[in-house]
Design a protein around this motif. Structure first.
Motif, PDB file in Angstrom:
ATOM      1  N   ASN A 126      28.168  43.283  42.640  1.00  0.00           N
ATOM      2  CA  ASN A 126      29.109  43.204  41.527  1.00  0.00           C
ATOM      3  C   ASN A 126      28.427  43.111  40.165  1.00  0.00           C
ATOM      4  O   ASN A 126      29.066  43.284  39.123  1.00  0.00           O
ATOM      5  N   GLN A 147      40.778  43.855  37.895  1.00  0.00           N
ATOM      6  CA  GLN A 147      39.688  43.363  38.737  1.00  0.00           C
ATOM      7  C   GLN A 147      40.265  42.787  40.032  1.00  0.00           C
ATOM      8  O   GLN A 147      40.881  41.722  40.027  1.00  0.00           O
ATOM      9  N   ASP A 149      39.432  40.892  43.155  1.00  0.00           N
ATOM     10  CA  ASP A 149      38.258  40.065  43.472  1.00  0.00           C
ATOM     11  C   ASP A 149      38.720  38.688  43.927  1.00  0.00           C
ATOM     12  O   ASP A 149      39.706  38.151  43.410  1.00  0.00           O
ATOM     13  N   ASP A 153      33.848  35.660  38.816  1.00  0.00           N
ATOM     14  CA  ASP A 153      32.593  36.308  38.416  1.00  0.00           C
ATOM     15  C   ASP A 153      32.254  36.052  36.951  1.00  0.00           C
ATOM     16  O   ASP A 153      31.852  36.966  36.211  1.00  0.00           O
ATOM     17  N   ASP A 241      36.122  44.634  44.139  1.00  0.00           N
ATOM     18  CA  ASP A 241      35.177  43.881  44.962  1.00  0.00           C
ATOM     19  C   ASP A 241      35.840  43.768  46.332  1.00  0.00           C
ATOM     20  O   ASP A 241      36.902  43.153  46.467  1.00  0.00           O
TER      21      ASP A 241
END
Length: 316
Positions: A126, A147, A149, A153, A241
């Protein structure tokens, strides 16, 4: 060789004259004009904070994608008739910062020369998101990111430098994207920290946890968020992700966990965004083929790409 009609290339798949696979319509890019989606690999995994074989993911995803039929039963046509593959970006053997710069320079350079290109980026961990989204923002105008995920992050960089846990912290701190244009989907329980939750909320990022998604539905969540985002941004980038999926659906991720999205939810969401929004690109990150079971995660990633292509097809 004509003399040996039954001799074929090593590793050849069974050939059915009535089936067109993605591999059959994929061609290595050699500088031809790019219009629409085309593949590019960013095989970086040295920046992962845990064991990761994500450097092998571009090859594994390509293999899975190449063997799948290009025909959509719902559309009653192929999702794409021709797909260029630009190959893999060279990764420095030891220097993570240089590797990030290679990714940024390559994607930025191609987009500057080929403004109609829609990059389909095969990560890699990532950490590549900083480079990919920076290149998009500098060539496509104000960027918004959806995003998908399990994690925010937004780890600090002091404790370990630019890792796969820091890309969105760096993007926000460097004002490459604004918090309002970051839509986080699938943030999972027991996978983050209070400090990082407060950071994204202070930056006014739109955070949708798995509990919120279970109550409202993923597609409805995106449908409600999209109109305001489209008014603020010139284009939308999709960052996937694969650990956003439940561990039962994506065992080949370094940070698997229970309570994530179902594969069909993710496929439907990506297709919707590609159909309804002005998409500047999509990336797939955090697939580790060394941890996978029967290529389940690579296959799921390939289907994410196919559903993005399906959305592109429906939008035109």
């Amino acid at each position: 060789m004509d003399k040996y009609p039954f001799l074929q290339k090593a590793g050849s798949l069974f050939n059915d004259r009535h089936v067109t696979r993605i591999g059959d319509v994929t061609e290595a890019w050699a500088g031809q004009p790019l219009k629409g989606p085309a593949l590019i690999g960013a095989p970086l995994s040295k920046s992962s904070i845990s064991h990761s074989g994500a450097c092998f993911a571009p090859g594994a995803i390509r293999k899975a994608l190449g063997g799948i039929s290009a025909y959509s039963a719902e559309l009653r046509e192929h999702v794409i008739d021709h797909l260029y593959d630009a190959g893999d970006i060279q990764i420095h053997v030891t220097d993570i910062v240089k590797s990030h710069e290679h990714i940024y320079q390559t994607i930025h350079g191609i987009l500057a020369d080929q403004p109609d290109w829609v990059p389909v980026i095969l990560g890699g961990d990532n950490s590549i998101s900083y480079s990919t989204i920076k290149a998009i923002a500098e060539t496509k105008g104000t960027a918004a990111v959806f995003q998908f995920d399990a994690h925010h992050d937004v780890r600090n960089t002091e404790d370990g430098g630019p890792t796969n846990g820091t890309p969105f912290r760096r993007l926000l701190d460097d004002n490459i994207i604004s918090g309002q244009n970051l839509i986080q989907l699938g943030i999972r329980e027991f996978s983050n920290s209070l400090a990082y939750e407060e950071y994204v909320k202070d930056r006014q990022a739109e955070v949708h946890t798995m509990e919120m998604i279970r109550e409202k539905g993923l597609l409805r969540t995106i449908q409600d968020a999209l109109p305001a985002v489209q008014k603020r941004a010139d284009s939308i980038f999709i960052s996937v992700d694969m650990d956003v999926l439940d561990q039962a659906h994506a065992p080949g991720c370094p940070a698997i966990g229970p309570g994530g999205l179902y594969t069909e939810e993710l496929l439907q969401a990506v297709r919707f965004l590609a159909q309804e929004a002005d998409i500047s690109g999509i990336e797939i990150v955090e697939v580790d083929p060394t941890l996978d079971f029967r290529d389940m995660t690579s296959r799921a990633a390939a289907h994410v790409i196919l559903h993005a292509l399906k959305g592109f097809k429906q939008s035109r």
